[in-house]
Design a protein around this motif. Structure first.
Motif, short mmCIF file in Angstrom:
data_model
loop_
_atom_site.label_atom_id
_atom_site.label_comp_id
_atom_site.label_asym_id
_atom_site.label_seq_id
_atom_site.Cartn_x
_atom_site.Cartn_y
_atom_site.Cartn_z
N UNK A 8 0.85 -1.19 -0.07
CA UNK A 8 -0.10 -0.19 0.15
C UNK A 8 1.04 1.22 0.13
N UNK A 9 1.95 1.28 0.62
CA UNK A 9 2.93 2.31 0.78
C UNK A 9 3.53 2.64 -0.43
N UNK A 10 4.00 1.54 -1.06
CA UNK A 10 4.72 1.77 -2.29
C UNK A 10 3.79 2.16 -3.44
N UNK A 11 2.60 1.52 -3.54
CA UNK A 11 1.68 1.91 -4.52
C UNK A 11 1.07 3.51 -4.51
N UNK A 12 1.13 3.92 -3.33
CA UNK A 12 0.42 5.34 -3.17
C UNK A 12 1.48 6.11 -2.87
N UNK A 13 2.97 5.81 -2.87
CA UNK A 13 4.19 6.61 -2.57
C UNK A 13 3.95 7.33 -1.35
N UNK A 14 3.46 6.63 -0.50
CA UNK A 14 3.14 7.25 0.93
C UNK A 14 4.39 7.99 1.50
N UNK A 15 5.21 7.38 1.60
CA UNK A 15 6.43 7.65 2.41
C UNK A 15 7.13 8.95 2.03
N UNK A 16 6.61 9.53 0.79
CA UNK A 16 6.78 10.72 0.29
C UNK A 16 5.57 11.84 0.49
N UNK A 17 4.59 11.44 0.91
CA UNK A 17 3.25 12.39 1.27
C UNK A 17 3.65 13.30 2.35
N UNK A 18 3.41 14.60 1.85
CA UNK A 18 3.50 15.64 2.78
C UNK A 18 2.36 16.65 2.68
N UNK A 19 2.12 16.89 3.87
CA UNK A 19 1.00 18.26 4.16
C UNK A 19 1.61 19.26 4.90
N UNK A 20 1.73 20.59 4.65
CA UNK A 20 2.40 21.63 5.46
C UNK A 20 4.14 21.17 5.46
N UNK A 21 4.36 20.55 4.30
CA UNK A 21 6.02 20.27 4.61
C UNK A 21 6.19 19.16 5.66
N UNK A 22 5.04 18.41 6.22
CA UNK A 22 5.45 17.29 7.22
C UNK A 22 5.04 16.02 6.40
N UNK A 23 5.89 14.99 6.82
CA UNK A 23 5.53 13.69 6.20
C UNK A 23 4.59 12.93 6.95
N UNK A 24 3.45 13.28 6.53
CA UNK A 24 2.20 12.73 7.68
C UNK A 24 2.30 11.33 7.48
N UNK A 25 2.47 10.70 6.40
CA UNK A 25 2.28 8.99 6.66
C UNK A 25 3.17 8.70 7.71
N UNK A 26 4.62 9.01 7.34
CA UNK A 26 5.58 8.40 8.25
C UNK A 26 5.18 8.84 9.62
N UNK A 27 4.40 9.79 10.04
CA UNK A 27 4.19 10.09 11.52
C UNK A 27 3.06 8.95 12.10
N UNK A 28 1.98 8.81 11.19
CA UNK A 28 0.88 7.69 11.55
C UNK A 28 1.20 6.30 11.23
N UNK A 29 1.97 5.81 10.26
CA UNK A 29 1.85 4.66 9.64
C UNK A 29 2.10 3.55 10.65
N UNK A 30 2.84 3.53 11.70
CA UNK A 30 3.06 2.64 12.81
C UNK A 30 1.63 2.55 13.54
N UNK A 31 1.13 3.77 13.85
CA UNK A 31 -0.03 3.54 14.57
C UNK A 31 -1.20 2.91 13.96
N UNK A 32 -1.32 3.48 12.72
CA UNK A 32 -2.48 2.78 11.44
C UNK A 32 -2.01 1.25 11.48
#
Length: 467
Positions: free
Chosen positions: A19-43
């Protein structure tokens, strides 16, 4: 497809990475914050719990009532142990593990204590977060500060001045949630609000730690549990401060916080260097390529091995090592095993995160405690190592204590429950036996036979790490 009955921890890991690879989530940013990196383990953990694969790992000390009751104490700590007080610089800042272990008359963090003791010639500060709303008194360190001030500061700021998202950003997050729920064929996981909360918390924590680190100007920042300190890591990296993490538990190819869908990506909120217990842990495949791996050892365990090396094993004594994630299921396994084997004595050692809730959540354990051959340990009055040293057998699933028990010559049987994938190397190398139920457990314990282990593979006896 019945997801709950057909998927394991390893299956979920692989699906998440895809899922991460398909949607390139490790690069996903909002307000210059890598939001997926913040929540991936919790999710990831939320999904495991949602599907009934895992239970709750630790007691929840963050209810509104708890926060309200602890506010006066936190205010006092913010005045007396405020890390911003004083005009001075530090060579090293250490964020140790909140949970402390009593050794003799003193409480210590078993992962950093030895290192801290060896840094007396350097200018250091140790910052400590509360564990279950409390700080244990540590008299030997005058330069110990608390993070209570940070917690109150962030709580106030994210309440009064939350991040405001644009309509475009909101739609992006809603679409990500829709895709996430559809991909995993679930509902009931509020990805949108979890990300918004993580954004707010990260933004204000980052600003707090950026100011603190800029004031103290450390050359190196040492941490324990990187996935709980991502805002701190981000601030340090932006100030060109090297971040080094001490290993604190099992790290294998399926520990999601340490394995990424694309390890070649720059993982912004991950340490520059990892200090492992031994070579065994350094082989983890999904570590980010950017991270230097160094074998440091486990000095605290080595000290304990010396203390308990002369202890004689009690024949037929079995210790179960519990974990909150699989505690209910493992408690039932222990109960059934004890009933089937009255000639064996069973000790069920709860994790500290289970101490205050097992009587409400583990009915099987309450019944087991009524047996003549069963004892529940819900405190840290005696060292875990004292129980491991005297026990002939140890039983668990994937706890770090299993490896420590192997170092203390415990014959080891693993119950085939969620998370056993973490132990696949031990199983494949025939260092342990595996049981699917109490009937199989009874057979395995009476015909126990495994290969001899080189314990230094797990825990190096010496370390030479310097600041």
């Amino acid at each position: 497809m019945n997801f709950e009955n057909t998927f394991s921890v390893s299956d979920i890991c692989r699906k998440f990475w895809e899922f991460e690879r398909r949607h390139e989530l490790l690069d996903f940013k909002i307000k210059n914050i890598y939001v997926w990196q913040l929540v991936r383990f919790k999710m990831f953990n939320k999904l495991l719990r949602k599907k009934g694969i895992y239970g709750v790992a630790h007691s929840n000390a963050d209810s509104v009532k708890d926060k309200f009751l602890e506010t006066p104490r936190m205010l006092i700590n913010s005045l007396l142990k405020n890390p911003f007080l004083g005009k001075y610089k530090r060579d090293i800042i250490i964020f140790d593990h909140p949970r402390k272990v009593k050794v003799g008359k003193e409480y210590i963090d078993i992962y950093t204590y030895n290192f801290i003791e060896n840094q007396k010639k350097n200018k250091i500060d140790v910052l400590e977060a509360p564990y279950l709303r409390k700080h244990m008194k540590i008299k030997s360190e005058v330069n110990r500060k608390y993070t209570d001030h940070q917690w109150l500061n962030v709580l106030l700021k994210k309440t009064v001045k939350p991040i405001k998202l644009t309509e475009y950003e909101k739609e992006n997050l809603k679409e990500l949630e829709r895709v996430f729920l559809d991909y995993f064929q679930i509902d009931g996981i509020d990805l949108y609000n979890n990300i918004v909360e993580a954004l707010n918390r990260h933004y204000h924590k980052y600003n707090y730690y950026y100011k603190l680190l800029k004031k103290r100007e450390p050359k190196v920042l040492y941490i324990v549990v990187s996935y709980n300190n991502m805002s701190l890591i981000a601030a340090a990296k932006d100030l060109n401060i090297k971040v080094i993490e001490f290993q604190h538990g099992v790290i294998t190819n399926y520990h999601f916080a340490y394995n990424f869908g694309d390890p070649s990506k720059d993982i912004k909120y991950f340490p520059d260097k990892m200090l492992t217990f031994g070579d065994f842990w350094a082989r983890t495949k999904g570590f980010p390529a950017q991270t230097e791996i160094e074998v440091y050892g486990y000095p605290y365990l080595n000290d304990q091995l010396e203390i308990y090396k002369g202890v004689k094993k009690k024949q037929n004594q079995v210790i179960f090592i519990s974990q909150g994630t699989i505690g209910r299921k493992l408690a039932n396994c222990a109960f059934e095993s004890a009933k089937a084997m009255p000639e064996y004595n069973f000790i069920y050692k709860l994790h500290p995160g289970e101490f205050d809730r097992w009587k409400k959540e583990y009915p099987e354990l309450i019944e087991a405690a009524k047996l003549n051959n069963f004892q529940v340990i819900d405190n840290n009055n005696y060292s875990l190592y004292s129980y491991l040293a005297e026990s002939e057998f140890q039983v668990g699933v994937y706890s770090t204590a299993i490896f420590e028990g192997l170092a203390l010559d415990c014959k080891t049987i693993l119950y085939n429950l969620a998370g056993i994938e973490y132990m696949e190397d031990l199983i494949e190398q025939n260092f342990v036996m595996v049981a699917n139920d109490s009937i199989e457990f009874k057979k395995k314990i009476r015909s126990f036979k495994v290969k001899e282990i080189n314990k230094n593979t797990f825990f190096e006896s010496e370390n030479n790490v310097q600041a």
